[in-house]
Design an enzyme around this catalytic site. Structure first.
Site, PDB file in Angstrom:
ATOM      1  N   GLY A   1       3.254  24.422 -22.866  1.00 30.96           N
ATOM      2  CA  GLY A   1       2.542  24.229 -21.599  1.00 30.96           C
ATOM      3  C   GLY A   1       3.107  25.077 -20.472  1.00 30.96           C
ATOM      4  O   GLY A   1       2.366  25.674 -19.687  1.00 30.96           O
TER       5      GLY A   1
ATOM      6  N   HIS B   1      -4.418  25.542 -40.623  1.00 29.86           N
ATOM      7  CA  HIS B   1      -3.174  26.005 -39.986  1.00 29.86           C
ATOM      8  C   HIS B   1      -1.998  25.339 -40.707  1.00 29.86           C
ATOM      9  O   HIS B   1      -1.388  24.409 -40.208  1.00 29.86           O
ATOM     10  CB  HIS B   1      -3.203  25.605 -38.508  1.00 29.86           C
ATOM     11  CG  HIS B   1      -2.083  26.177 -37.706  1.00 29.86           C
ATOM     12  ND1 HIS B   1      -1.687  27.490 -37.787  1.00 29.86           N
ATOM     13  CD2 HIS B   1      -1.269  25.616 -36.782  1.00 29.86           C
ATOM     14  CE1 HIS B   1      -0.688  27.701 -36.942  1.00 29.86           C
ATOM     15  NE2 HIS B   1      -0.408  26.575 -36.328  1.00 29.86           N
TER      16      HIS B   1
HETATM   17  N1  APR Z   1      -0.547  13.115 -22.264  1.00 32.99           N
HETATM   18  C1  APR Z   1      -0.054  14.233 -21.735  1.00 32.99           C
HETATM   19  N2  APR Z   1       1.058  14.854 -22.184  1.00 32.99           N
HETATM   20  C2  APR Z   1       1.715  14.276 -23.198  1.00 32.99           C
HETATM   21  C3  APR Z   1       1.254  13.085 -23.813  1.00 32.99           C
HETATM   22  C4  APR Z   1       0.070  12.497 -23.293  1.00 32.99           C
HETATM   23  N3  APR Z   1      -0.430  11.383 -23.803  1.00 32.99           N
HETATM   24  N4  APR Z   1       2.124  12.770 -24.796  1.00 32.99           N
HETATM   25  C5  APR Z   1       3.077  13.711 -24.814  1.00 32.99           C
HETATM   26  N5  APR Z   1       2.845  14.629 -23.847  1.00 32.99           N
HETATM   27  C6  APR Z   1       3.631  15.790 -23.461  1.00 32.99           C
HETATM   28  C7  APR Z   1       5.132  15.576 -23.630  1.00 32.99           C
HETATM   29  O1  APR Z   1       5.664  14.773 -22.576  1.00 32.99           O
HETATM   30  C8  APR Z   1       5.654  17.012 -23.603  1.00 32.99           C
HETATM   31  O2  APR Z   1       5.984  17.439 -22.295  1.00 32.99           O
HETATM   32  O3  APR Z   1       3.369  16.912 -24.296  1.00 32.99           O
HETATM   33  C9  APR Z   1       4.454  17.821 -24.117  1.00 32.99           C
HETATM   34  C10 APR Z   1       4.731  18.520 -25.436  1.00 32.99           C
HETATM   35  O4  APR Z   1       5.700  19.483 -25.204  1.00 32.99           O
HETATM   36  P1  APR Z   1       6.859  19.809 -26.253  1.00 32.99           P
HETATM   37  O5  APR Z   1       7.441  18.552 -26.783  1.00 32.99           O
HETATM   38  O6  APR Z   1       7.782  20.792 -25.615  1.00 32.99           O
HETATM   39  O7  APR Z   1       6.058  20.492 -27.463  1.00 32.99           O
HETATM   40  P2  APR Z   1       5.495  22.003 -27.570  1.00 32.99           P
HETATM   41  O8  APR Z   1       6.511  22.860 -28.212  1.00 32.99           O
HETATM   42  O9  APR Z   1       4.911  22.411 -26.277  1.00 32.99           O
HETATM   43  O10 APR Z   1       4.342  21.769 -28.659  1.00 32.99           O
HETATM   44  C11 APR Z   1       3.224  20.950 -28.367  1.00 32.99           C
HETATM   45  O11 APR Z   1       1.775  22.084 -29.895  1.00 32.99           O
HETATM   46  O12 APR Z   1       2.223  23.718 -31.492  1.00 32.99           O
HETATM   47  C12 APR Z   1       2.011  22.369 -31.253  1.00 32.99           C
HETATM   48  O13 APR Z   1       3.253  21.288 -33.047  1.00 32.99           O
HETATM   49  C13 APR Z   1       3.214  21.530 -31.655  1.00 32.99           C
HETATM   50  O14 APR Z   1       2.096  19.416 -31.522  1.00 32.99           O
HETATM   51  C14 APR Z   1       2.983  20.288 -30.843  1.00 32.99           C
HETATM   52  C15 APR Z   1       2.324  20.818 -29.569  1.00 32.99           C
END
Ligand code: APR
Length: 311
Positions: free
Chosen positions: A15, A178
């Site tokens: 993000g 994927h």
């Molecule tokens: N609403 C909004 N955000 C959420 C929610 C929700 N209900 N639940 C979790 N999150 C947020 C988390 O708080 C976190 O900040 O989603 C974010 C995910 O970020 P990371 O844990 O850093 O994961 P990231 O590496 O960005 O990957 C996200 O993409 O490639 C895929 O497998 C990966 O499923 C994963 C996703």
């Protein structure tokens, strides 16, 4: 003309890079939404990017929030909400937790940004994008999964690394789910219009195909505590940009197939034309028997994961 609006659901690793690239490319104003526990984190990231504006000279606004009302009137919504995998996990292992999250996200996006073009990134991708489609009721041209853009970029990168030629001149396509069953179409890969089969021997090409299929896991193992984030973010931005600028790029993406490639009712990686109409067309490539068989295997795998969603 007013600025476009891009909302990012999930302000973690991917993000934050999505926010950075969207701002640098001036695609539009950016809203980063995360859960209340992470509101400070996304507000902090947004403010940091606002303070980068004078250095880069971009004028779009970047804000952080945990309130879905702030995504109202978004042109594009990119979803990375969920958990990433840890070493030893497959993407499919994430289904239980990410399915609950996507259902909540889908309800809110439907309520606050019903006209947006939605790009799902959360894994297991093909099942999570399907779940978003089912829960939100979005039309099939406005909901797409980011996978093939990344898998193809990895395939291109490995071909460029092996040949030593420019990444810019490599063209190729990866079909299917994927996951490890994805289908890199080596037969159609070219470098500057020259078939890659004339540039690299069969053993090397087979090794590249295998590395492409396992590329996500290779990075998960190296990072130790998460999954890839730079290349997934850039892949999703390419898709968003093609929509916002009506570029009509041909980008392999997870789209709802209804008969294309003899697949019915599944989101799976196929070449999509992305323009102002969203997914404007799925291009059907003529496949040989081996490729058809491989696509059948990957479709069966995706179907088995989708069945677990019970949607
Ligand atoms: N609403 C909004 N955000 C959420 C929610 C929700 N209900 N639940 C979790 N999150 C947020 C988390 O708080 C976190 O900040 O989603 C974010 C995910 O970020 P990371 O844990 O850093 O994961 P990231 O590496 O960005 O990957 C996200 O993409 O490639 C895929 O497998 C990966 O499923 C994963 C996703």
């Amino acid at each position: 003309m007013s600025r476009k609006k891009i909302s990012l659901i999930g302000g973690g690793q991917i993000g934050q890079i999505l926010a950075l690239i969207s701002a640098q490319k001036q695609l539009g104003d950016v809203v980063i939404l995360d859960i209340p526990d992470f509101e400070g984190s996304v507000k902090g990231k947004a403010l940091d990017l606002m303070e980068m504006r004078p250095l880069e000279g971009y004028d779009v606004n970047i804000t952080g929030t945990s309130d879905y009302a702030d995504i109202a009137d978004s042109d594009v919504v990119i979803i990375t909400a969920g958990v990433p995998r840890k070493p030893g996990m497959s993407r499919d292992d994430l289904l239980g937790i990410n399915l609950k999250i996507i259902s909540n996200v889908a309800e809110n996006v439907k309520k606050y940004a019903p006209d947006a073009f939605v790009i799902v990134v959360s894994n297991p991708l093909d099942a999570i994008v399907y779940a978003f489609y089912k829960v939100s009721g979005f039309s099939k041209n406005k909901i797409i999964g980011m996978a093939g853009a990344l898998d193809s970029s990895r395939f291109k990168a490995f071909i460029a690394m092996e040949t030593g030629y420019s990444t810019q001149d490599v063209s190729c396509l990866v079909l299917g789910g994927h996951g490890d069953t994805m289908v890199p179409l080596t037969r159609l890969a070219t470098v500057g219009g020259v078939p890659v089969t004339e540039l690299l021997d069969a053993d090397k090409l087979e090794a590249i195909e295998k590395r492409t299929r396992m590329a996500g896991g290779e990075i998960v193992k190296l990072l130790g505590n998460g999954s890839a984030f730079f290349s997934p973010a850039q892949s999703a931005i390419d898709m968003a940009e093609s929509y916002l600028l009506d570029k009509k790029r041909v980008i392999p993406s997870a789209a709802l197939c209804e008969g294309e490639y003899d697949i019915d009712g599944l989101f799976i990686g196929v070449p999509c034309v992305i323009g102002a109409g969203g997914i404007e067309k799925i291009i059907e490539v003529k496949l040989n028997d081996d490729e058809k068989a491989a696509l059948k295997v990957t479709a069966e795998h995706v179907s088995s994961v989708v069945a677990e969603t019970k949607l």
